[in-house]
Design a protein around this motif. Structure first.
Motif, PDB file in Angstrom:
ATOM      1  N   GLU A 294       0.829  -1.206   0.000  1.00 44.55           N
ATOM      2  CA  GLU A 294       0.000   0.000   0.000  1.00 44.55           C
ATOM      3  C   GLU A 294       0.867   1.260   0.000  1.00 44.55           C
ATOM      4  OE1 GLU A 294      -3.393   0.344  -0.302  1.00 44.55           O
ATOM      5  OE2 GLU A 294      -3.182  -1.778  -0.829  1.00 44.55           O
ATOM      6  N   LEU A 295       1.974   1.225   0.721  1.00 46.58           N
ATOM      7  CA  LEU A 295       2.867   2.384   0.745  1.00 46.58           C
ATOM      8  C   LEU A 295       3.600   2.554  -0.582  1.00 46.58           C
ATOM      9  CD1 LEU A 295       4.355   2.184   4.361  1.00 46.58           C
ATOM     10  CD2 LEU A 295       2.596   3.746   3.507  1.00 46.58           C
ATOM     11  N   LYS A 296       3.863   1.466  -1.266  1.00 48.87           N
ATOM     12  CA  LYS A 296       4.512   1.548  -2.582  1.00 48.87           C
ATOM     13  C   LYS A 296       3.679   2.355  -3.567  1.00 48.87           C
ATOM     14  CE  LYS A 296       7.668  -2.374  -3.024  1.00 48.87           C
ATOM     15  NZ  LYS A 296       7.936  -3.638  -3.761  1.00 48.87           N
ATOM     16  N   LYS A 297       2.371   2.278  -3.418  1.00 47.51           N
ATOM     17  CA  LYS A 297       1.482   3.049  -4.300  1.00 47.51           C
ATOM     18  C   LYS A 297       1.693   4.547  -4.123  1.00 47.51           C
ATOM     19  CE  LYS A 297      -2.097  -0.540  -4.120  1.00 47.51           C
ATOM     20  NZ  LYS A 297      -3.483  -0.875  -3.667  1.00 47.51           N
ATOM     21  N   GLU A 298       2.260   4.936  -2.979  1.00 51.90           N
ATOM     22  CA  GLU A 298       2.560   6.343  -2.697  1.00 51.90           C
ATOM     23  C   GLU A 298       4.036   6.647  -2.922  1.00 51.90           C
ATOM     24  OE1 GLU A 298       0.125   8.570  -1.812  1.00 51.90           O
ATOM     25  OE2 GLU A 298      -1.246   6.862  -2.173  1.00 51.90           O
ATOM     26  N   ASN A 299       4.737   5.722  -3.608  1.00 58.02           N
ATOM     27  CA  ASN A 299       6.189   5.859  -3.852  1.00 58.02           C
ATOM     28  C   ASN A 299       6.993   5.900  -2.564  1.00 58.02           C
ATOM     29  OD1 ASN A 299       5.965   5.986  -6.748  1.00 58.02           O
ATOM     30  ND2 ASN A 299       5.265   8.106  -6.524  1.00 58.02           N
ATOM     31  N   VAL A 300       6.512   5.201  -1.554  1.00 52.71           N
ATOM     32  CA  VAL A 300       7.209   5.067  -0.280  1.00 52.71           C
ATOM     33  C   VAL A 300       7.817   3.672  -0.237  1.00 52.71           C
ATOM     34  CG1 VAL A 300       6.969   5.030   2.225  1.00 52.71           C
ATOM     35  CG2 VAL A 300       5.678   6.690   0.861  1.00 52.71           C
ATOM     36  N   GLU A 301       9.147   3.598  -0.173  1.00 51.40           N
ATOM     37  CA  GLU A 301       9.852   2.336  -0.301  1.00 51.40           C
ATOM     38  C   GLU A 301      10.369   1.805   1.030  1.00 51.40           C
ATOM     39  OE1 GLU A 301      10.156   0.509  -3.024  1.00 51.40           O
ATOM     40  OE2 GLU A 301       9.075   1.948  -4.287  1.00 51.40           O
ATOM     41  N   GLU A 302      10.333   0.492   1.181  1.00 53.61           N
ATOM     42  CA  GLU A 302      10.889  -0.167   2.360  1.00 53.61           C
ATOM     43  C   GLU A 302      12.410  -0.046   2.369  1.00 53.61           C
ATOM     44  OE1 GLU A 302      10.950  -4.599   4.486  1.00 53.61           O
ATOM     45  OE2 GLU A 302       9.991  -4.328   2.522  1.00 53.61           O
ATOM     46  N   VAL A 303      12.979   0.105   3.558  1.00 57.48           N
ATOM     47  CA  VAL A 303      14.429   0.206   3.726  1.00 57.48           C
ATOM     48  C   VAL A 303      14.897  -0.969   4.583  1.00 57.48           C
ATOM     49  CG1 VAL A 303      16.324   1.592   4.658  1.00 57.48           C
ATOM     50  CG2 VAL A 303      14.348   2.721   3.585  1.00 57.48           C
ATOM     51  N   ASP A 304      15.817  -1.758   4.035  1.00 56.33           N
ATOM     52  CA  ASP A 304      16.335  -2.914   4.757  1.00 56.33           C
ATOM     53  C   ASP A 304      17.348  -2.466   5.810  1.00 56.33           C
ATOM     54  OD1 ASP A 304      16.690  -5.671   5.281  1.00 56.33           O
ATOM     55  OD2 ASP A 304      18.538  -5.647   4.112  1.00 56.33           O
ATOM     56  N   PHE A 305      17.294  -3.058   6.996  1.00 60.59           N
ATOM     57  CA  PHE A 305      18.245  -2.716   8.056  1.00 60.59           C
ATOM     58  C   PHE A 305      18.279  -3.851   9.067  1.00 60.59           C
ATOM     59  CE2 PHE A 305      14.276  -1.638  10.036  1.00 60.59           C
ATOM     60  CZ  PHE A 305      14.478  -1.861  11.399  1.00 60.59           C
ATOM     61  N   GLU A 306      19.300  -3.820   9.911  1.00 58.91           N
ATOM     62  CA  GLU A 306      19.416  -4.716  11.052  1.00 58.91           C
ATOM     63  C   GLU A 306      19.897  -3.905  12.251  1.00 58.91           C
ATOM     64  OE1 GLU A 306      22.078  -7.836  10.035  1.00 58.91           O
ATOM     65  OE2 GLU A 306      20.757  -8.719   8.508  1.00 58.91           O
ATOM     66  N   ALA A 307      19.761  -4.482  13.431  1.00 60.67           N
ATOM     67  CA  ALA A 307      20.316  -3.845  14.622  1.00 60.67           C
ATOM     68  C   ALA A 307      21.838  -3.862  14.537  1.00 60.67           C
ATOM     69  CB  ALA A 307      19.841  -4.568  15.879  1.00 60.67           C
ATOM     70  N   ASP A 308      22.465  -2.824  15.078  1.00 63.11           N
ATOM     71  CA  ASP A 308      23.918  -2.699  15.062  1.00 63.11           C
ATOM     72  C   ASP A 308      24.421  -2.641  16.499  1.00 63.11           C
ATOM     73  OD1 ASP A 308      26.554  -1.260  15.125  1.00 63.11           O
ATOM     74  OD2 ASP A 308      26.272  -1.275  12.952  1.00 63.11           O
ATOM     75  N   TYR A 309      25.243  -3.627  16.864  1.00 67.04           N
ATOM     76  CA  TYR A 309      25.729  -3.703  18.230  1.00 67.04           C
ATOM     77  C   TYR A 309      27.189  -3.262  18.362  1.00 67.04           C
ATOM     78  CZ  TYR A 309      21.497  -6.485  18.724  1.00 67.04           C
ATOM     79  OH  TYR A 309      20.182  -6.893  18.706  1.00 67.04           O
ATOM     80  N   THR A 310      27.782  -2.793  17.278  1.00 66.69           N
ATOM     81  CA  THR A 310      29.202  -2.457  17.290  1.00 66.69           C
ATOM     82  C   THR A 310      29.466  -1.055  17.815  1.00 66.69           C
ATOM     83  OG1 THR A 310      29.567  -3.910  15.392  1.00 66.69           O
ATOM     84  CG2 THR A 310      31.288  -2.301  15.883  1.00 66.69           C
ATOM     85  N   GLY A 311      28.656  -0.107  17.392  1.00 68.59           N
ATOM     86  CA  GLY A 311      28.941   1.287  17.744  1.00 68.59           C
ATOM     87  C   GLY A 311      30.137   1.801  16.966  1.00 68.59           C
ATOM     88  N   LEU A 312      30.829   2.777  17.545  1.00 69.83           N
ATOM     89  CA  LEU A 312      31.988   3.369  16.888  1.00 69.83           C
ATOM     90  C   LEU A 312      33.101   2.341  16.722  1.00 69.83           C
ATOM     91  CD1 LEU A 312      33.686   5.833  15.905  1.00 69.83           C
ATOM     92  CD2 LEU A 312      34.307   6.185  18.320  1.00 69.83           C
ATOM     93  N   SER A 313      33.657   2.282  15.512  1.00 66.40           N
ATOM     94  CA  SER A 313      34.775   1.383  15.215  1.00 66.40           C
ATOM     95  C   SER A 313      35.835   2.167  14.449  1.00 66.40           C
ATOM     96  CB  SER A 313      34.282   0.187  14.387  1.00 66.40           C
ATOM     97  OG  SER A 313      35.363  -0.615  13.959  1.00 66.40           O
ATOM     98  N   THR A 314      37.097   2.032  14.838  1.00 64.00           N
ATOM     99  CA  THR A 314      38.177   2.731  14.150  1.00 64.00           C
ATOM    100  C   THR A 314      39.317   1.760  13.856  1.00 64.00           C
ATOM    101  OG1 THR A 314      39.366   3.354  16.173  1.00 64.00           O
ATOM    102  CG2 THR A 314      37.650   4.868  15.398  1.00 64.00           C
ATOM    103  N   ARG A 315      40.069   2.078  12.798  1.00 67.74           N
ATOM    104  CA  ARG A 315      41.290   1.319  12.516  1.00 67.74           C
ATOM    105  C   ARG A 315      42.241   2.168  11.689  1.00 67.74           C
ATOM    106  NH1 ARG A 315      40.739  -2.096   7.568  1.00 67.74           N
ATOM    107  NH2 ARG A 315      38.784  -1.507   6.538  1.00 67.74           N
ATOM    108  N   ILE A 316      43.514   1.869  11.811  1.00 67.78           N
ATOM    109  CA  ILE A 316      44.555   2.566  11.063  1.00 67.78           C
ATOM    110  C   ILE A 316      44.998   1.676   9.910  1.00 67.78           C
ATOM    111  CG2 ILE A 316      46.898   3.517  11.157  1.00 67.78           C
ATOM    112  CD1 ILE A 316      46.441   4.143  14.089  1.00 67.78           C
ATOM    113  N   LEU A 317      45.064   2.235   8.720  1.00 63.87           N
ATOM    114  CA  LEU A 317      45.534   1.488   7.544  1.00 63.87           C
ATOM    115  C   LEU A 317      46.957   1.908   7.206  1.00 63.87           C
ATOM    116  CD1 LEU A 317      42.402   1.518   5.229  1.00 63.87           C
ATOM    117  CD2 LEU A 317      43.113  -0.217   6.868  1.00 63.87           C
TER     118      LEU A 317
END
Length: 317
Positions: A294-317
């Protein structure tokens, strides 16, 4: 040196608005939120490595250098004369997921890693908030920075400081199949939309107090695994939100919300300051596909996501 920092954005589920300083510093606030894997990425290049990329300095379009330079200056970095900065975001900037706060947390995290400053999440979140709200005078709550820094599914309590209580992953995983995130289109200037909350009226204080009280009901429903009850509380909170901030909705948002409810959603809300961007709904798994169609008829699209338990992550290359 090349430092890469990434961090999540967030879904504010219950209690949003009570984390604003104008309310929480006096009456205390409570928010239940979930960090999600729509992530911000910042690359900080210094010394010889700053010439190793052809990319121009790129930053969130709604942040511009207005946000970047105060952060660099806070750490004694001479502007961008001796550094290059490249950022990317997996979602739509300025659409309600807290992308500016995520950018600030990422950049500060990258600087801490480059300068060998301890990566203490509370310190990084607090610094990001102080620069956005204190230095720049932007109006916003404190949940965005803490959600980006910590990640996870949390109850956050706001007074003179912030207390983060990690909630059960089982609660989050049970909830996720009933959550529907959609992009309704557009972007908005959150700081402008929330100006009416800088100095609160007695009516706004009363309404925000009721919004805070809903977080206690929500916690009871989490503990009893009453997902439909949570959906109903989400609807009740949305109705209160529209009372506390008249600018949070408009005719388009109201129409999308009405369509989702008629299609089977229990409740929902718009993310962030409102009027455009991402919207979140809770619905029975058997009704989910009908709501999506029904929302697609209004050009409103579903967004795929998951919970994120990592938070801030940093690394040096």
């Amino acid at each position: 040196m090349k430092v890469i920092a990434t961090c999540p954005t967030r879904l504010s589920l219950f209690g949003s608005g009570t984390d604003l300083d104008s309310f929480s510093r006096i009456y205390s606030g409570r928010v239940i939120n979930m960090a999600i894997n729509i992530r911000q990425k910042v690359e900080l290049l210094t010394n010889d490595d700053m010439w190793s990329t052809d990319a121009h300095i790129t930053i969130p379009t709604d942040a511009t250098t207005e946000l970047v330079y105060p952060i660099l200056e806070a750490y004694g970095i001479n502007g961008l004369h001796h550094a290059n900065l490249v950022s990317s975001f997996e979602g739509v900037i300025g659409a309600g997921l807290g992308s500016s706060a995520s950018f600030a947390v990422c950049l500060i995290g990258a600087i801490h890693r480059a300068l060998h400053i301890p990566l203490e999440r509370t310190t990084i979140a607090r610094k990001a908030f102080e620069i956005e709200v204190g230095t720049l005078g932007w109006l916003g709550g404190r949940q965005d920075q803490w959600a980006s820094a910590f990640g996870g599914f949390n109850l956050m309590e706001f007074g003179q400081d912030v207390k983060v209580t990690s909630l059960s992953r089982k609660w989050a995983e049970n909830l996720l199949p009933f959550l529907l995130l959609v992009y309704a289109g557009g972007r908005r200037e959150s700081r402008t939309l929330q100006e009416g909350l800088r100095v609160l009226t007695s009516e706004q204080i009363d309404t925000l107090t009721k919004i805070k009280e809903k977080t206690y009901t929500a916690m009871e429903y989490f503990e009893s695994y009453n997902i439909e009850g949570l959906g109903r509380v989400l609807d009740e909170t949305w109705q209160l939100k529209k009372q506390s901030n008249k600018g949070v909705s408009n005719s388009q948002v109201d129409r999308i919300y009405e369509i989702a409810i008629k299609a089977g959603a229990w409740g929902g809300k718009i993310m962030g300051a409102g009027q455009a961007g991402y919207m979140l709904f809770m619905c029975d798994k058997t009704k989910r596909e009908n709501v999506v169609q029904e929302l697609k008829k209004e050009n409103v699209e579903e967004v795929d996501f998951e919970a994120d338990y990592t938070g801030l992550s940093t690394r040096i290359l």
